[in-house]
Structure formats: C-alpha cells, structure tokens
Design an enzyme around this catalytic site. Structure first.
Site, short mmCIF file in Angstrom:
data_model
loop_
_atom_site.label_atom_id
_atom_site.label_comp_id
_atom_site.label_asym_id
_atom_site.label_seq_id
_atom_site.Cartn_x
_atom_site.Cartn_y
_atom_site.Cartn_z
N LYS A 48 0.83 -1.20 0.00
CA LYS A 48 0.00 0.00 0.00
C LYS A 48 0.87 1.25 0.00
O LYS A 48 0.49 2.29 -0.56
CB LYS A 48 -0.94 -0.01 1.20
CG LYS A 48 -2.01 -1.09 1.16
CD LYS A 48 -2.93 -1.00 2.36
CE LYS A 48 -4.05 -2.05 2.28
NZ LYS A 48 -3.55 -3.42 2.45
N GLU A 87 -3.65 5.55 8.54
CA GLU A 87 -4.42 6.49 7.75
C GLU A 87 -5.38 7.28 8.64
O GLU A 87 -5.88 6.76 9.64
CB GLU A 87 -5.24 5.77 6.69
CG GLU A 87 -4.46 5.15 5.58
CD GLU A 87 -5.35 4.48 4.54
OE1 GLU A 87 -4.84 4.19 3.46
OE2 GLU A 87 -6.53 4.23 4.84
N ARG A 105 -5.89 -8.84 -8.93
CA ARG A 105 -6.44 -10.19 -9.12
C ARG A 105 -7.92 -10.08 -9.41
O ARG A 105 -8.50 -8.99 -9.39
CB ARG A 105 -6.24 -11.02 -7.85
CG ARG A 105 -6.81 -10.33 -6.60
CD ARG A 105 -6.78 -11.22 -5.39
NE ARG A 105 -7.05 -10.52 -4.15
CZ ARG A 105 -8.25 -10.17 -3.70
NH1 ARG A 105 -9.32 -10.43 -4.42
NH2 ARG A 105 -8.39 -9.55 -2.54
#
Length: 657
Positions: free
Chosen positions: A116, A200, A292
């Site tokens: 990330k 975050e 994916r």
C-alpha cells in the site's frame, strides 16, 4: 489459447474457474491439501495433485510445490484465483521462470500495488487523491504515536500488504495505539508474511466503492463499471452490488476515470480492482488496488453479460481485450451475498463442520457459486465461505427481493450459517433505501443478529406457525395416522414446539384452528388474521398486526422483524440441558485454532471482561475474555498450542473474589 490450466486455489473460486475453462475446452488441473482431498473442486477438475498438509503455509502458499505439480501435469498456465498466492509477485515471476503463463498481471505491476505504501506513491504521481497517512520505514510504536498525533484520532492501521480486512484496526485514542499496532503486526505477519503497517486518517461514514478494470498486453485499459462494497463487518465484505447506488453521475464518471488512470500508471494487464472510500461530501480517496480477480466479480458479470474469467484466459494468452470501452454496456442491477459457515449470534465466529444438508436456490435469475457439496466438510484451516448467491434484476429493488427470496429458500444443515443475518440485512429499511456506510452493520447488530435476551412470544408464534405448516401432511396422506399436527379425537389439534431460549425452556403449544391460541412461558395469546406466504408470516394479536420473516434451520428458527431477530431454538426434551458450567468455571476455546498469547497465570485475580488469551483461527485473532471476575486457578495452554473447539483454556474460581 491456453490448453491446460492449473488452478492454484480451492473452494468456490476454483470451481468457478474450472467451469469457464472447461467450457472453453481447456483441460483443468486442481491442487489440494491433504484436508481437501475429497472436496468439490478436486472432483470437478480433470486431474488433481496433492501439494501438502492442511495448513496453507505448507500447501496453498507453497509456490514451489504448485509449480512442480503444474510441470508434472503438463500445464501451460496457472490461475491463482484470489487469496493465497494471487498477489504474490515472486510467485508470478517463478511461474514465468518455469515457462508457465501466470493468469494475472505482470510481477512488476503486482509489486507496484502489493505494498500500500508503494501503491500510494504511484497513485500520488498519477494524480489520484489519497487519504492523509503515515507510510514509512520506521515501524516503531514511538513513530506511530507521533503519526497518530499528526493525523488526529481516530486513525486506521492497515497491513501494507494483503487485504480482506485482516490486520486492520481502528484506533480511537492514543492509549490504545501500542496494543493495536502489536496485534495488527501479528495478524499481518500470519496472513501475509509481512508485518509492515501504515496509518491512515479515519474517514467518517464513507462508502466503499471499487472499479473493475482490465488491461491487455497491447496497451488497452478499460473499466467494467463500479461495485458498491459498503456492507461489511470487520472490514470484510458481506454484500456487494453493481452498479453503486446513491452517487452522482459526476462522481461515478470521476471514479471510473481515476481507476483507469491508476491501472495505466503501472501498465496493468489482466483483471484488477481499484478500491476507493467515498466520503459523504462525494470526495473520494484511493485505498488500494487488488491485482487479481475479486470475490464479487459475479455482479459485474451479471450487469455486463461478460465472463471475466474467459477474458482473463484470453488476455493471458496474448489476445487483445475482447471489447473496447464504448462497446461495454451495463444493464440492470445485481447483488451478491456471501454465505458463510459462521455464528453471527456468537460474534460471527467461524463454524466449521460437515454439511449434512445443502439446498441452494435454483432459479434463472439467481446464480450460485459454491465450493461445497452435501457431505463435504468446512474445515477450520481456510475461509469458511460456503457459497455466493447473486441475483440480477431490472432495478435494485427487484434484485434485492429476488436475493432475499433466495436466501430464505436456502437450507444448510450442519455448521451454523449467516443466512438469517443476510435475510435481516436485506430486509432492513436502511438497506432498502441504499443510504449506507461502512459502519452500518456494526452499528446495527442489535437489530440484525439474535441477541442474548428473552424470546418474544410473537416470535415463538411465528416459528410455531411455520413448524405447523411443515408438519402438515400432503393431500394423499391426509388421515389421522399420518397427520403429525397433533390430531386428537373430539379435541382441537395441537402442536408442540419445545423451545430453548436464553431464559426459559419448555413446550410452546399452538392449539385450535382459525384463530389458534399459543401458550408459552406462562403467557397465552390468540392469533388472528393469519397469512403465510413462503417464509413470510403475518398475524394479529389483540388488534396489533405483526409481519415477520422466518429463516428455518435444522433445529432453529430465526424470526425477523424490522428491528429485532429472535433465535427460537428447538431443544431436545429428552437430553439434559447444558448449565453453562464450562463458562462458569473458566473459558474454553470457541473454535479450533492456535493460542498465540496468554495474558494470565495461576493465582492472578481477573475482572469481568479481562483478556485471558488470544486464539488465532482462519488468520484472524479472537480475544478470549473472562465472563466473570475471579481468581485464576489453572492455565491449561501455552502460546503456540493448537486447540480443538471446547478445549479448556483458563479455569478460575468466582467465589475467591
């Protein structure tokens, strides 16, 4: 086109890939652990190979064994499905090095999005908006405490790699950060082999919306519209739908454009999903990219009429995308529900076990992707999903009604399931309105899950009416000897429902016809204006109208109203009732798993709710807590021990405090 395909996965996604591959004339090869030797995906494949013991770390996560199996089978491609090695750049590279096609993006694209932290750097450069965060090499608690102060609480801790909600923690206060960070790191390491965490800023009441993208090796990148994945618990999706609801046309267009920009920035090929948080204001922020196929891809297939697995195989074979952007159209609305073997009334704990009965809907408007058949075992080693149920309608309400009917019609006996929870969720006013956010389920659990409280007599009445109908003989068998409703000579018919609730056990008696009387727990009510339509029950009591849904199980009814779920359990009157002595004298393992931490020792005084141990099962941590205050008399486990369900963990004496 690929000729022989090995599927490096299990369960419903392996079955789903096999179906498309075989439809294209592609020979399929399954791999399985020792625990999965007799499972559905193994039976469906043309060939199968065992790759190791039950733990995923010794089988489905062993890329070397999977590649060896592919070479032995003469496969020319490997499809990773989702989870396990699907987003492992090293595995994708090893496939290429072995001369095998990896059905997915390039190792470089996976690396760019696998972390990330790195993905956010790339998205920032591509002009995609980001949530304020801390992402850095310093992973110390001291550095995260500083980050929390800079960002302002609450904050979210997330593993830098992986997904599925594993390792995520919401931290509301500075005092909770150190413990939350340690737990997030342990869970991330167990699930993804990497304990790097990012922090975050917490976005209040957002929607979770993702965009399906597809790229090929000829430089083309398109989107296949968006999906709304807002309905989730513990950051794991429960219900998904396409297209997203209640967002403006401008926001919808901007999301799709940002997703294509994100994929193009890393020269993306094959199927991928760009995920966003959408704030109440309409502002949206990049979360991550899943490199994916997603669990929820069937809703995209439903609205587009496309087969995404077929697209994957064609693109992996070097073909261009089958359609350009302008030719990809969406029609109607689709909703998917994930059916799990778990226990919503017990904190959604996984509920492994043998599936003794499996009745899933068969309807042209309903698609079921399943990984188990009747007689199969849902093991504690892997994700407990049983099936995905998908409906497609002209609009959202039609799809919702059809999905609710499908959930009500399903019968699964053996392990506990979340069918009643799904029905309550789909029937809730908030879901019908579409005005949702990612915290909706957690806020609304009291009205969506049966609580530890007395069963209402009206709930028992609804269960008794459904039970009565189930006992009604067919027309060809309608005589006194075959009628199981409680026929009595010269007396009104009676049925008995032996109910075991949190506060009372005994027989509920429904007697009479027309306006029968129900007696339960010292109360008697008269039921008027009775209507039964499938699993929907309506009646009135003393002029008050009741409308309920009844989800039936092997020995349990879940009775659903607008703001309450009653779990009406049918007890065996000939067996001794459990008195909870195990819980009174200590704590037992709630499921099979591994003890990763023990917090107490013999002789220690504990308060009610105190942490006793951590049980890791299915890559998730579950904290075992003291139900009552007491003094610890014995600790029967140590960190690293594997335990079965019901194993004594900690014993303590309540009377000593």
């Amino acid at each position: 086109m690929i000729k022989t395909l090995l599927i490096a996965n299990r369960g419903e996604i392996a079955c789903r890939i096999i179906a498309t591959a075989q439809g294209l004339g592609v020979r399929t090869v399954a791999v399985h652990s020792e625990a999965d030797a007799a499972t559905r995906h193994v039976r469906l494949a043309d060939e199968s190979h065992c790759i190791g013991p039950a733990p995923a770390s010794e089988s489905y996560l062993r890329g070397d064994k999977i590649i060896e199996a592919a070479v032995r089978a003469g496969a020319d491609a490997i499809h990773p499905g989702y989870g396990f090695l699907s987003e492992n750049a090293g595995f994708a590279q090893s496939c290429s090095d072995a001369g095998l096609i990896f059905v997915g993006p390039s190792p470089e694209a996976i690396r760019a999005m696998a972390s990330k932290r790195i993905a956010k750097d790339a998205m920032q450069a591509a002009g995609v908006s980001l949530i304020p965060d801390y992402r850095g090499d310093d992973q110390s608690a001291k550095r995260f405490l500083r980050a929390g102060a800079d960002l302002g609480y609450p904050i979210m801790l997330k593993p830098a790699r992986g997904g599925g909600g594993k390792g995520m923690r919401q931290v509301n206060h500075e005092r909770d950060l150190t413990d939350a960070l340690a737990a997030a790191k342990r869970e991330a390491q167990a699930a993804f082999g990497d304990d790097e965490i990012i922090a975050e800023k917490y976005i209040h009441a957002p929607r979770h919306i993702e965009v399906q993208v597809f790229g090929d090796t000829h430089g083309n990148v398109v989107h296949l519209f968006e999906r709304d994945c807002t309905i989730q618990r513990r950051h794991q999706k429960i219900i998904e739908e396409a297209p997203a609801t209640l967002i403006s046309a401008d926001t919808r267009d901007a999301l799709r454009a940002a997703a294509v920009r994100a994929a193009s920035a890393v020269t993306y090929t094959n199927a991928g999903t760009v995920e966003f948080l959408v704030a109440e204001s309409g502002s949206f922020y990049f979360m991550e990219m899943n490199t994916r196929l997603q669990v929820e891809h069937p809703v995209t297939e439903a609205i587009t009429g496309l087969d995404l697995v077929a697209w994957q195989l064609r693109v992996a074979s070097g073909e261009p995308l089958p359609l350009e952007q302008a030719a990809i159209r969406a029609h109607g609305h689709a909703i998917e529900a994930r059916v799990y073997a778990d226990s919503p009334h017990a904190g959604f704990l996984p509920a492994p076990g043998r599936v003794r009965r499996l009745v899933l809907p068969e309807d042209p408007n309903c698609r079921v992707d399943r990984g188990v058949d009747r007689g199969d075992v849902v093991t504690p080693h892997y994700d407990p999903m049983i099936a995905k149920v998908v409906t497609h309608g002209a609009d959202r309400e039609e799809a919702r009604r059809d999905l609710l009917d499908a959930v009500l019609a399903a019968r699964i006996e053996g392990p506990n399931t979340n069918l009643a929870f799904l029905a309550a969720l789909l029937e809730s006013g908030a879901f019908r309105s579409g005005a949702l956010d990612v915290q909706f389920v957690d806020r609304s659990l009291d009205g969506l899950v049966a609580q530890d409280r007395p069963v209402s007599i009206e709930g028992v009445a609804a269960a008794a009416l459904i039970w009565q109908r189930a006992l009604t003989p067919s027309e060809s068998n309608r005589d006194a000897w075959h009628d199981r409703q409680g026929w009595q000579l010269n007396l009104p018919a009676r049925i008995f429902l032996h109910v075991d609730s949190s506060d009372e056990a005994g027989a509920a008696v429904l007697a009479g016809a027309g306006s029968p009387r129900l007696s339960w727990a010292g109360q008697t009510i008269t039921l008027d204006d009775i209507e039964i339509n499938g699993h929907r029950v309506a009646f009135s009591v003393a002029g008050r109208a009741y409308r309920m849904l009844v989800v039936t199980g092997a020995r349990t009814f879940h009775v659903i109203t607008d703001n309450r779920v009653d779990r009406v359990a049918m007890a065996d009157p000939f067996s001794a009732r459990q008195d909870g002595s195990a819980a009174e004298g200590g704590v037992v393992a709630s499921m099979p798993g591994k003890i990763t931490k023990v917090f107490v020792s013999a002789g220690q005084t504990v308060e009610a709710g105190a942490r006793l141990a951590v049980l890791e099962a299915m890559k998730m941590e579950h904290i075992l807590r003291a139900a009552h205050a007491g003094v610890v008399t014995q600790v029967s486990v140590a960190a690293g021990d594997f335990v079965d369900e019901g194993t004594a963990v900690v014993a303590f004496d309540r009377s000593a405090t």
